[in-house]
Design a protein around this motif. Structure first.
Motif, mmCIF file in Angstrom:
data_model
loop_
_atom_site.group_PDB
_atom_site.id
_atom_site.type_symbol
_atom_site.label_atom_id
_atom_site.label_comp_id
_atom_site.label_asym_id
_atom_site.label_seq_id
_atom_site.Cartn_x
_atom_site.Cartn_y
_atom_site.Cartn_z
ATOM 1 N N GLY A 68 -16.777 -21.313 -11.690
ATOM 2 C CA GLY A 68 -18.139 -20.760 -11.518
ATOM 3 C C GLY A 68 -18.403 -19.438 -10.752
ATOM 4 N N SER A 69 -17.253 -19.056 -10.172
ATOM 5 C CA SER A 69 -17.575 -18.033 -9.076
ATOM 6 C C SER A 69 -17.167 -16.485 -9.644
ATOM 7 C CB SER A 69 -16.581 -18.338 -8.104
ATOM 8 O OG SER A 69 -15.081 -18.077 -8.369
ATOM 9 N N VAL A 70 -16.711 -16.703 -10.864
ATOM 10 C CA VAL A 70 -16.244 -15.197 -11.508
ATOM 11 C C VAL A 70 -17.478 -14.297 -11.947
ATOM 12 C CG1 VAL A 70 -14.655 -14.132 -12.979
ATOM 13 C CG2 VAL A 70 -13.897 -16.052 -11.814
ATOM 14 N N ILE A 71 -17.435 -13.099 -11.314
ATOM 15 C CA ILE A 71 -18.551 -12.615 -11.820
ATOM 16 C C ILE A 71 -18.074 -10.890 -12.120
ATOM 17 C CG2 ILE A 71 -21.021 -11.331 -11.376
ATOM 18 C CD1 ILE A 71 -21.322 -13.639 -9.307
ATOM 19 N N LYS A 72 -18.286 -10.480 -13.310
ATOM 20 C CA LYS A 72 -17.754 -9.357 -13.641
ATOM 21 C C LYS A 72 -18.910 -8.156 -13.798
ATOM 22 C CE LYS A 72 -13.565 -11.107 -15.988
ATOM 23 N NZ LYS A 72 -12.903 -11.183 -17.249
ATOM 24 N N ALA A 73 -18.612 -7.173 -13.270
ATOM 25 C CA ALA A 73 -19.848 -6.070 -12.976
ATOM 26 C C ALA A 73 -19.407 -5.112 -14.160
ATOM 27 C CB ALA A 73 -19.901 -5.457 -11.529
ATOM 28 N N SER A 74 -20.189 -4.371 -14.535
ATOM 29 C CA SER A 74 -20.277 -3.332 -15.384
ATOM 30 C C SER A 74 -19.497 -2.197 -14.748
ATOM 31 C CB SER A 74 -21.760 -2.744 -15.961
ATOM 32 O OG SER A 74 -22.397 -2.261 -14.872
ATOM 33 N N ASP A 75 -19.504 -1.950 -13.534
ATOM 34 C CA ASP A 75 -18.539 -0.932 -12.937
ATOM 35 C C ASP A 75 -16.961 -1.202 -12.745
ATOM 36 O OD1 ASP A 75 -18.845 -2.708 -10.949
ATOM 37 O OD2 ASP A 75 -19.403 -1.216 -9.525
ATOM 38 N N GLU A 77 -15.770 -3.716 -11.181
ATOM 39 C CA GLU A 77 -15.802 -5.006 -9.921
ATOM 40 C C GLU A 77 -15.791 -6.238 -10.543
ATOM 41 O OE1 GLU A 77 -16.579 -4.062 -5.656
ATOM 42 O OE2 GLU A 77 -18.272 -5.219 -6.359
ATOM 43 N N VAL A 78 -14.899 -7.096 -10.072
ATOM 44 C CA VAL A 78 -14.769 -8.617 -10.242
ATOM 45 C C VAL A 78 -15.037 -9.206 -8.749
ATOM 46 C CG1 VAL A 78 -13.477 -10.579 -11.178
ATOM 47 C CG2 VAL A 78 -13.374 -8.285 -12.113
ATOM 48 N N ARG A 79 -15.931 -10.135 -9.005
ATOM 49 C CA ARG A 79 -16.214 -10.988 -7.531
ATOM 50 C C ARG A 79 -16.073 -12.434 -7.953
ATOM 51 N NH1 ARG A 79 -19.293 -8.883 -3.509
ATOM 52 N NH2 ARG A 79 -19.932 -6.808 -3.967
ATOM 53 N N PHE A 80 -15.153 -12.881 -7.228
ATOM 54 C CA PHE A 80 -14.864 -14.525 -7.300
ATOM 55 C C PHE A 80 -14.596 -15.193 -5.847
ATOM 56 C CE2 PHE A 80 -11.095 -11.885 -7.821
ATOM 57 C CZ PHE A 80 -10.115 -12.611 -7.068
ATOM 58 N N ALA A 81 -14.303 -16.338 -6.003
ATOM 59 C CA ALA A 81 -13.757 -16.972 -4.653
ATOM 60 C C ALA A 81 -12.622 -17.592 -4.981
ATOM 61 C CB ALA A 81 -14.943 -18.158 -4.473
ATOM 62 N N ILE A 82 -11.845 -17.584 -3.833
ATOM 63 C CA ILE A 82 -10.613 -18.274 -3.746
ATOM 64 C C ILE A 82 -10.717 -19.531 -2.896
ATOM 65 C CG2 ILE A 82 -8.200 -18.113 -3.089
ATOM 66 C CD1 ILE A 82 -8.312 -15.363 -3.462
ATOM 67 N N ALA A 83 -10.328 -20.449 -3.322
ATOM 68 C CA ALA A 83 -10.702 -21.756 -2.679
ATOM 69 C C ALA A 83 -9.508 -22.967 -2.521
ATOM 70 C CB ALA A 83 -11.945 -22.498 -3.477
ATOM 71 N N ASP A 84 -9.725 -23.617 -1.476
ATOM 72 C CA ASP A 84 -8.652 -24.962 -1.521
ATOM 73 C C ASP A 84 -9.927 -26.175 -1.142
ATOM 74 O OD1 ASP A 84 -9.750 -24.766 1.110
ATOM 75 O OD2 ASP A 84 -7.765 -24.462 1.751
ATOM 76 N N GLN A 85 -9.466 -27.381 -1.012
ATOM 77 C CA GLN A 85 -10.254 -28.283 -0.948
ATOM 78 C C GLN A 85 -11.481 -28.120 0.304
ATOM 79 O OE1 GLN A 85 -8.226 -32.048 -0.353
ATOM 80 N NE2 GLN A 85 -9.456 -32.957 -1.884
ATOM 81 N N SER A 88 -13.797 -21.916 0.798
ATOM 82 C CA SER A 88 -13.484 -20.920 -0.063
ATOM 83 C C SER A 88 -13.712 -19.568 0.439
ATOM 84 C CB SER A 88 -14.367 -21.044 -1.261
ATOM 85 O OG SER A 88 -15.816 -20.827 -1.055
ATOM 86 N N VAL A 89 -12.947 -18.449 -0.072
ATOM 87 C CA VAL A 89 -13.132 -17.099 0.539
ATOM 88 C C VAL A 89 -13.869 -15.922 -0.590
ATOM 89 C CG1 VAL A 89 -11.565 -15.055 1.398
ATOM 90 C CG2 VAL A 89 -11.218 -17.354 2.012
ATOM 91 N N PRO A 90 -14.964 -15.586 -0.255
ATOM 92 C CA PRO A 90 -15.533 -14.693 -1.301
ATOM 93 C C PRO A 90 -14.336 -13.413 -1.553
ATOM 94 C CG PRO A 90 -16.764 -14.607 0.826
ATOM 95 C CD PRO A 90 -15.662 -15.743 0.890
ATOM 96 N N THR A 91 -14.412 -13.058 -2.672
ATOM 97 C CA THR A 91 -13.413 -11.972 -2.845
ATOM 98 C C THR A 91 -13.947 -11.012 -3.739
ATOM 99 O OG1 THR A 91 -11.495 -13.750 -2.707
ATOM 100 C CG2 THR A 91 -11.034 -11.624 -3.628
ATOM 101 N N ARG A 92 -13.697 -9.530 -3.616
ATOM 102 C CA ARG A 92 -13.900 -8.754 -4.601
ATOM 103 C C ARG A 92 -12.694 -7.906 -5.036
ATOM 104 N NH1 ARG A 92 -17.059 -5.349 -0.528
ATOM 105 N NH2 ARG A 92 -15.732 -3.685 -0.581
ATOM 106 N N PHE A 93 -12.559 -7.504 -6.350
ATOM 107 C CA PHE A 93 -11.471 -6.776 -6.735
ATOM 108 C C PHE A 93 -11.902 -5.794 -7.638
ATOM 109 C CE2 PHE A 93 -7.877 -6.467 -10.000
ATOM 110 C CZ PHE A 93 -6.910 -5.767 -9.167
ATOM 111 N N ARG A 94 -11.389 -4.306 -7.358
ATOM 112 C CA ARG A 94 -11.827 -3.563 -8.531
ATOM 113 C C ARG A 94 -10.289 -3.137 -9.189
ATOM 114 N NH1 ARG A 94 -16.071 -0.606 -9.111
ATOM 115 N NH2 ARG A 94 -16.695 -1.038 -7.056
ATOM 116 N N GLY A 95 -10.319 -3.331 -10.504
ATOM 117 C CA GLY A 95 -9.167 -3.069 -11.212
ATOM 118 C C GLY A 95 -8.711 -4.106 -12.338
#
Length: 169
Positions: A68-75, A77-85, A88-95
């Motif tokens: 439920g954390s993956v958000i893909k923007a039109s530009d 950029e992808v935002r998601f969270a890397i989590a363990d139990q 979680s760490v909010p993450t953004r990636f362009r590519g």
């Protein structure tokens, strides 16, 4: 009692050693100093928050993509969270993300934290088949207690072939 040995050969060896030791120490020191920027530490999400990784330091974060954390923007950029139990760490990636990137799957991202605490990934790696997960991710998941070996079949004995190519048990 003299400090130097009486033997000319022993004095020569001591002189060579006294000249070579500082040169070798300097060479090792320079090598370590030059390679400090090439060292990339690996953290799980809870470890990264506990260690307070400073902004701007290149690290790897590994865990599961939080459902439920993956958000893909039109530009792009992808935002998601890397989590363990534990966290979680909010993450953004362009590519371009790997084909096997999806929610709930193992991922390792390399990048750095910004000043707001968001992990800015420069590279994202996903597992390449159902049975493989990067060793760092497996270790982090085991440490956090979230490790579940999914789809693992019991190990079968490997059949050996005789000289005619027939299977022998």
């Amino acid at each position: 009692m003299p400090i130097l040995p009486k033997s000319r050969k022993a004095r020569r060896r001591l002189m060579v050693l006294s000249v070579a030791a500082p040169i070798m120490a300097a060479a090792v020191g320079l090598s370590l100093w030059a390679s400090r920027s090439a060292i990339v530490f690996f953290y799980g999400p809870s470890q990264a928050q506990h260690e307070h990784v400073p902004a701007g330091r290149t690290v790897r974060i590994g865990g599961l993509v939080q459902p439920g954390s993956v958000i893909k923007a039109s530009d792009g950029e992808v935002r998601f969270a890397i989590a363990d139990q534990a966290s979680s760490v909010p993450t953004r990636f362009r590519g371009e993300l790997p084909d096997l990137f999806r929610e709930g799957q193992g991922v390792v991202a390399q990048g750095e934290f910004d000043h707001a605490g968001v992990f800015v990934a420069k590279q994202v790696l996903a597992k390449h088949d159902e049975k493989y997960m990067p060793k760092e991710v497996v270790d982090a998941l085991k440490k956090s207690g979230e490790w579940q070996r999914e789809g693992a079949a019991p190990a079968k004995p490997v059949a050996q072939l005789n000289t005619q190519g027939a299977s022998v048990q």
